[in-house]
Design an enzyme around this catalytic site. Structure first.
Site, PDB file in Angstrom:
ATOM      1  N   LYS A  83      13.406  43.258  64.127  1.00 33.53           N
ATOM      2  CA  LYS A  83      13.922  42.195  63.595  1.00 33.53           C
ATOM      3  C   LYS A  83      13.359  42.107  62.071  1.00 33.53           C
ATOM      4  O   LYS A  83      12.017  42.030  62.161  1.00 33.53           O
ATOM      5  CB  LYS A  83      13.768  40.834  64.248  1.00 33.53           C
ATOM      6  CG  LYS A  83      14.850  39.952  64.018  1.00 33.53           C
ATOM      7  CD  LYS A  83      14.750  38.851  65.118  1.00 33.53           C
ATOM      8  CE  LYS A  83      15.641  37.611  64.783  1.00 33.53           C
ATOM      9  NZ  LYS A  83      15.235  36.468  66.046  1.00 33.53           N
TER      10      LYS A  83
HETATM   11  O1  G3P Z   1      16.141  33.170  66.740  1.00 34.13           O
HETATM   12  C1  G3P Z   1      16.784  32.704  65.369  1.00 34.13           C
HETATM   13  C2  G3P Z   1      17.317  31.574  65.850  1.00 34.13           C
HETATM   14  O2  G3P Z   1      18.104  31.495  66.785  1.00 34.13           O
HETATM   15  C3  G3P Z   1      16.397  30.180  65.645  1.00 34.13           C
HETATM   16  O3  G3P Z   1      17.187  29.088  66.033  1.00 34.13           O
HETATM   17  O4  G3P Z   1      17.079  26.689  66.644  1.00 34.13           O
HETATM   18  O5  G3P Z   1      15.324  27.657  65.485  1.00 34.13           O
HETATM   19  O6  G3P Z   1      17.314  27.485  64.221  1.00 34.13           O
HETATM   20  P1  G3P Z   1      16.606  27.378  65.434  1.00 34.13           P
END
Ligand code: G3P
Length: 218
Positions: A83
């Site tokens: 990633k």
């Molecule tokens: O893995 C990246 C993403 O899904 C993060 O989500 O909820 O931290 O914005 P969030």
């Protein structure tokens, strides 16, 4: 549509993998910090449980650092997807790894222009963050619609749209309606997908009526 789970918690990963409905896993530095465990250990255990892509994010921000870290992460298992952030160095690292056959997930995508670049860099997955766009008053799902439309114009774009920063079941449903390839879903939201009060109510009625018949199936 593929379902990935967005967590570095091996207990949750095992529990959801047991449903047979899990196609992959995504992690990020915040999720690793939350899990409070050794990154490499978590990845090894996850790759043994889930055969689909397991995203492991580099911490370096320069091209050479990303290559060094990415090579180390890729050695863990053949289903690791490196990633990288959506920066010029990240895109260069993406091109480097995908041309060698290593999967790459380009993360922190917030615009259609960025998604276009990721496809040109041969990304395996592009991760647009819908919830974080919603948080700042923009329409996250509108971005998914735009990216899906753009990618469909060019058969040679093989990049899959991986909807990230999913906050609720409707994000998943809208993503599916738009034809996004993957949604990476937090465990709590994945569990919410099955719930409906009429299912619970209907089941309770059926069970009560079945009892009245006094019969047994097995
Ligand atoms: O893995 C990246 C993403 O899904 C993060 O989500 O909820 O931290 O914005 P969030």
């Amino acid at each position: 549509m593929k379902f990935f789970v967005d967590t570095a918690d091996i207990k949750e990963i095992r529990e959801l993998a047991a449903t047979g409905l899990l196609d992959g896993v995504t992690t990020n530095p915040s999720l690793v910090a939350k899990a409070g465990r050794d990154f490499f250990e978590v990845l090894k255990e996850t790759c043994a449980v889930v055969k689909g892509p397991v995203s492991a994010e580099v911490a370096a921000t320069d091209f050479n650092g990303m290559i060094r870290e990415g090579e180390k992460l890729a050695k863990i298992a053949s289903n690791i997807a490196i990633k990288v952030p959506l920066t010029w160095d990240g895109l260069k690292a993406c091109k480097h790894f995908t041309s060698k056959g290593t999967m790459v997930n380009v993360t922190l995508c917030f615009s259609a222009a960025q998604a276009l670049l990721a496809a040109k860099a041969g990304a395996t997955f592009i991760s647009p963050f819908v919830g974080r766009l919603d948080d700042v008053g923009q329409d996250g799902m509108q971005l998914i619609a735009e990216i899906c439309t753009i990618y469909r114009q060019y058969e040679y774009f093989k990049t899959e749209v991986l909807v990230a920063s999913v906050r609720n079941p409707m994000h998943v449903v809208y993503a599916a309606k738009m034809g996004a390839h993957v949604a990476t879903i937090p465990p709590s939201v994945l569990k919410q997908l099955v719930q409906h009060p009429l299912t619970d109510k209907g089941l309770a009625t059926f069970l009560a009526d079945w009892q009245k018949t006094g019969q047994k199936i097995a």
